[in-house]
Write a protein that holds these residues in place. Structure first.
Motif, PDB file in Angstrom:
ATOM      1  N   PHE A   9      41.300 -28.804 -12.319  1.00  0.00           N
ATOM      2  CA  PHE A   9      40.084 -28.295 -13.109  1.00  0.00           C
ATOM      3  C   PHE A   9      39.703 -29.514 -13.538  1.00  0.00           C
ATOM      4  N   CYS A  10      39.188 -30.504 -13.310  1.00  0.00           N
ATOM      5  CA  CYS A  10      38.157 -31.570 -13.287  1.00  0.00           C
ATOM      6  C   CYS A  10      36.669 -31.213 -13.255  1.00  0.00           C
ATOM      7  N   GLY A  11      35.994 -31.686 -13.759  1.00  0.00           N
ATOM      8  CA  GLY A  11      34.517 -31.001 -13.402  1.00  0.00           C
ATOM      9  C   GLY A  11      33.497 -30.373 -14.773  1.00  0.00           C
ATOM     10  N   ASP A  12      33.246 -29.183 -14.391  1.00  0.00           N
ATOM     11  CA  ASP A  12      32.551 -28.297 -15.076  1.00  0.00           C
ATOM     12  C   ASP A  12      33.574 -27.203 -15.993  1.00  0.00           C
ATOM     13  N   LEU A  13      35.159 -27.542 -15.078  1.00  0.00           N
ATOM     14  CA  LEU A  13      35.853 -26.259 -16.349  1.00  0.00           C
ATOM     15  C   LEU A  13      36.515 -26.723 -16.836  1.00  0.00           C
ATOM     16  N   SER A  14      35.823 -27.996 -17.568  1.00  0.00           N
ATOM     17  CA  SER A  14      37.115 -28.724 -18.529  1.00  0.00           C
ATOM     18  C   SER A  14      35.516 -30.228 -19.254  1.00  0.00           C
ATOM     19  N   ASN A  15      34.359 -29.743 -18.975  1.00  0.00           N
ATOM     20  CA  ASN A  15      33.687 -30.817 -19.602  1.00  0.00           C
ATOM     21  C   ASN A  15      33.733 -31.012 -21.079  1.00  0.00           C
ATOM     22  N   GLY A  16      34.313 -29.373 -21.987  1.00  0.00           N
ATOM     23  CA  GLY A  16      34.200 -29.527 -22.695  1.00  0.00           C
ATOM     24  C   GLY A  16      35.004 -29.675 -24.084  1.00  0.00           C
ATOM     25  N   GLN A  49      38.873 -20.134 -24.326  1.00  0.00           N
ATOM     26  CA  GLN A  49      38.927 -21.087 -23.252  1.00  0.00           C
ATOM     27  C   GLN A  49      39.738 -21.541 -22.001  1.00  0.00           C
ATOM     28  N   LEU A  50      40.191 -22.663 -21.660  1.00  0.00           N
ATOM     29  CA  LEU A  50      41.074 -23.126 -20.297  1.00  0.00           C
ATOM     30  C   LEU A  50      42.376 -23.041 -20.960  1.00  0.00           C
ATOM     31  N   ILE A  51      42.504 -24.212 -22.113  1.00  0.00           N
ATOM     32  CA  ILE A  51      43.504 -24.753 -22.285  1.00  0.00           C
ATOM     33  C   ILE A  51      43.937 -25.445 -23.878  1.00  0.00           C
ATOM     34  N   THR A  52      44.774 -24.744 -24.838  1.00  0.00           N
ATOM     35  CA  THR A  52      44.512 -25.553 -26.012  1.00  0.00           C
ATOM     36  C   THR A  52      45.748 -26.347 -26.493  1.00  0.00           C
ATOM     37  N   VAL A  53      45.496 -27.552 -26.974  1.00  0.00           N
ATOM     38  CA  VAL A  53      46.286 -28.513 -27.746  1.00  0.00           C
ATOM     39  C   VAL A  53      46.122 -28.146 -29.142  1.00  0.00           C
ATOM     40  N   ALA A  96      50.021 -24.538 -49.338  1.00  0.00           N
ATOM     41  CA  ALA A  96      48.840 -24.437 -48.049  1.00  0.00           C
ATOM     42  C   ALA A  96      49.383 -24.818 -47.040  1.00  0.00           C
ATOM     43  N   ARG A  97      48.532 -23.949 -45.375  1.00  0.00           N
ATOM     44  CA  ARG A  97      48.726 -24.939 -44.345  1.00  0.00           C
ATOM     45  C   ARG A  97      47.937 -24.674 -43.895  1.00  0.00           C
ATOM     46  N   THR A  98      47.613 -26.140 -42.694  1.00  0.00           N
ATOM     47  CA  THR A  98      46.805 -26.297 -41.677  1.00  0.00           C
ATOM     48  C   THR A  98      46.984 -26.940 -40.204  1.00  0.00           C
ATOM     49  N   SER A  99      46.123 -26.339 -39.070  1.00  0.00           N
ATOM     50  CA  SER A  99      46.210 -26.422 -38.297  1.00  0.00           C
ATOM     51  C   SER A  99      45.306 -26.687 -37.479  1.00  0.00           C
ATOM     52  N   ILE A 100      44.941 -27.135 -36.621  1.00  0.00           N
ATOM     53  CA  ILE A 100      44.140 -28.012 -36.208  1.00  0.00           C
ATOM     54  C   ILE A 100      44.390 -27.271 -34.439  1.00  0.00           C
ATOM     55  N   ALA A 101      43.749 -26.623 -34.004  1.00  0.00           N
ATOM     56  CA  ALA A 101      43.275 -25.713 -32.188  1.00  0.00           C
ATOM     57  C   ALA A 101      42.435 -26.511 -32.130  1.00  0.00           C
ATOM     58  N   THR A 102      42.597 -27.423 -30.307  1.00  0.00           N
ATOM     59  CA  THR A 102      42.081 -28.240 -30.071  1.00  0.00           C
ATOM     60  C   THR A 102      41.786 -27.887 -28.405  1.00  0.00           C
ATOM     61  N   MET A 103      41.014 -26.952 -28.556  1.00  0.00           N
ATOM     62  CA  MET A 103      39.951 -26.586 -26.831  1.00  0.00           C
ATOM     63  C   MET A 103      39.851 -27.208 -25.959  1.00  0.00           C
ATOM     64  N   THR A 104      39.905 -27.303 -24.923  1.00  0.00           N
ATOM     65  CA  THR A 104      39.162 -27.477 -23.139  1.00  0.00           C
ATOM     66  C   THR A 104      38.052 -26.432 -22.886  1.00  0.00           C
ATOM     67  N   VAL A 105      37.102 -26.774 -23.025  1.00  0.00           N
ATOM     68  CA  VAL A 105      35.874 -25.716 -22.261  1.00  0.00           C
ATOM     69  C   VAL A 105      35.307 -25.850 -21.100  1.00  0.00           C
ATOM     70  N   PRO A 106      35.342 -24.663 -20.553  1.00  0.00           N
ATOM     71  CA  PRO A 106      34.554 -25.422 -19.705  1.00  0.00           C
ATOM     72  C   PRO A 106      33.259 -25.495 -20.332  1.00  0.00           C
ATOM     73  N   THR A 107      31.797 -26.185 -18.845  1.00  0.00           N
ATOM     74  CA  THR A 107      30.395 -25.339 -19.310  1.00  0.00           C
ATOM     75  C   THR A 107      29.737 -24.185 -19.317  1.00  0.00           C
TER      76      THR A 107
END
Length: 341
Positions: A185-192, A219-223, A281-292
């Motif tokens: 999953f390295c490289g273009d699949l997870s570049n962004g 995307q690929l995976i979300t944290v 109030a509720r705040t959430s932060i979704a960090t998404m690993t994105v392909p090119t």
């Protein structure tokens, strides 16, 4: 500019936020007895062989049954996580004039602020404001991030590095669990890396509103960091929904459409949604690993067999984004564009 965060408090729900009875969360079954699996990453030292096989088994089991799990002892300091949550909350608390310059409907921007969602054509609005941020490579985007609050750029940079590191480590463990090369999953699949920071103010009557529509991530995976506010995230499970209960300093991990397609359906991208609450109030932060955008997506050849033929055709990620928009984020509608059978 219509932002919920510009109003200190709402006494009643404005008409445009009230959903039809059949779309309200109270009409869906929520199984309160089931919790997501919690996986201990042992201080984030998942490059070590100690306990690695057990962690991989736990991830694969949770991924196949739920498509979601929570991780603890991930190695990211509580201060880094809390600083990020705080600076995002401070952003939404800024005066309307300070935020106005960032308001946009242009999804190509490296940073923009908006409200509700762009994936529903109905007139009813979702009870949320959000900012969408292109985060990685950091040096490419940092000058396009807001300068206020004062420490926004510094905190976001630190947080991006830390969470991206965890996401890539998890992807290596998943590759091993699938018996693929660990760097598959390295490289273009997870570049962004992109973030979506959601702000859900207190709602006078949560039974009438939705924070975010049921959807799967592109995307690929979300944290996801969801702080300690009352539970707002729900994940689809069998015929109903389950609450994703906040755990202090934990992250919620879920699989996106691309991971389901690359694994030829072995791992699932599961629908999830946000509900509202009346207290804080509720705040959430979704960090998404994105392909090119030009990355070629296809089921991994090693996972395609005579008994498990390819379920999806090859495509360019850019084409998937277009299909996602056309299908308005509907899970089955999106996948229909790419299914072979």
């Amino acid at each position: 500019m219509e932002l919920l965060s510009n109003q200190p408090r709402y006494d009643t729900v404005p008409e445009k936020y009230i959903f039809p009875p059949e779309k309200r969360p109270v009409n869906n079954v929520v199984n309160r007895s089931i919790n997501l699996p919690v996986i201990d990453l042992r201080g984030g030292c998942i490059d070590s062989d100690i306990g690695r096989d057990e962690i991989i088994r736990d991830i694969m089991k949770a991924g196949k049954e739920f498509g979601f799990f929570q991780v603890i002892n991930h190695g990211i300091p509580a201060k880094t996580l809390n600083d990020m949550l705080q600076v995002c909350e401070n952003f939404f608390k800024m005066p309307a004039g300070e935020k106005e310059r960032h308001y946009s409907d242009d999804m190509s921007k490296a940073f923009f602020l908006n409200s509700s969602t762009q994936y529903d054509q109905s007139e009813t609005r979702y009870w949320r404001d959000y900012m969408r941020i292109s985060c990685y490579p950091i040096e490419e985007f940092i000058n396009q991030w807001p300068e206020k609050p004062e420490n926004f750029r510094a905190v976001l940079s630190e947080y991006t590095v830390r969470v991206r590191e965890i996401a890539l480590k998890l992807l290596k463990l998943i590759a091993e669990g699938l018996e693929l090369d660990k760097d598959y999953f390295c490289g273009d699949l997870s570049n962004g890396t992109k973030m979506e920071v959601n702000y859900y103010p207190p709602c006078p009557d949560p039974s009438l509103t939705m924070g975010l529509l049921p959807h799967c991530d592109r995307q690929l995976i979300t944290v996801l960091a969801q702080g300690t506010a009352p539970c707002g995230l729900q994940a689809k499970y069998k015929e109903g929904w389950i609450d994703v209960k906040p755990i202090p300093n934990a992250f919620v991990v879920n699989f996106g459409h691309q991971l389901e397609i690359v694994t030829n359906g072995i791992l699932k991208s599961v629908e999830h949604r946000a509900i509202t609450n009346s207290t804080v109030a509720r705040t959430s932060i979704a960090t998404m690993t994105v392909p090119t955008m030009d990355c070629l997506i296809a089921p991994a050849k090693k996972l395609v067999t005579e008994n498990n033929p390819p379920k999806y055709k090859e495509f360019i990620f850019r084409d998937f984004i277009e299909a996602y928009d056309v299908a308005l984020a509907n899970r089955e509608g999106v996948l229909e564009f790419f299914k072979l059978y």
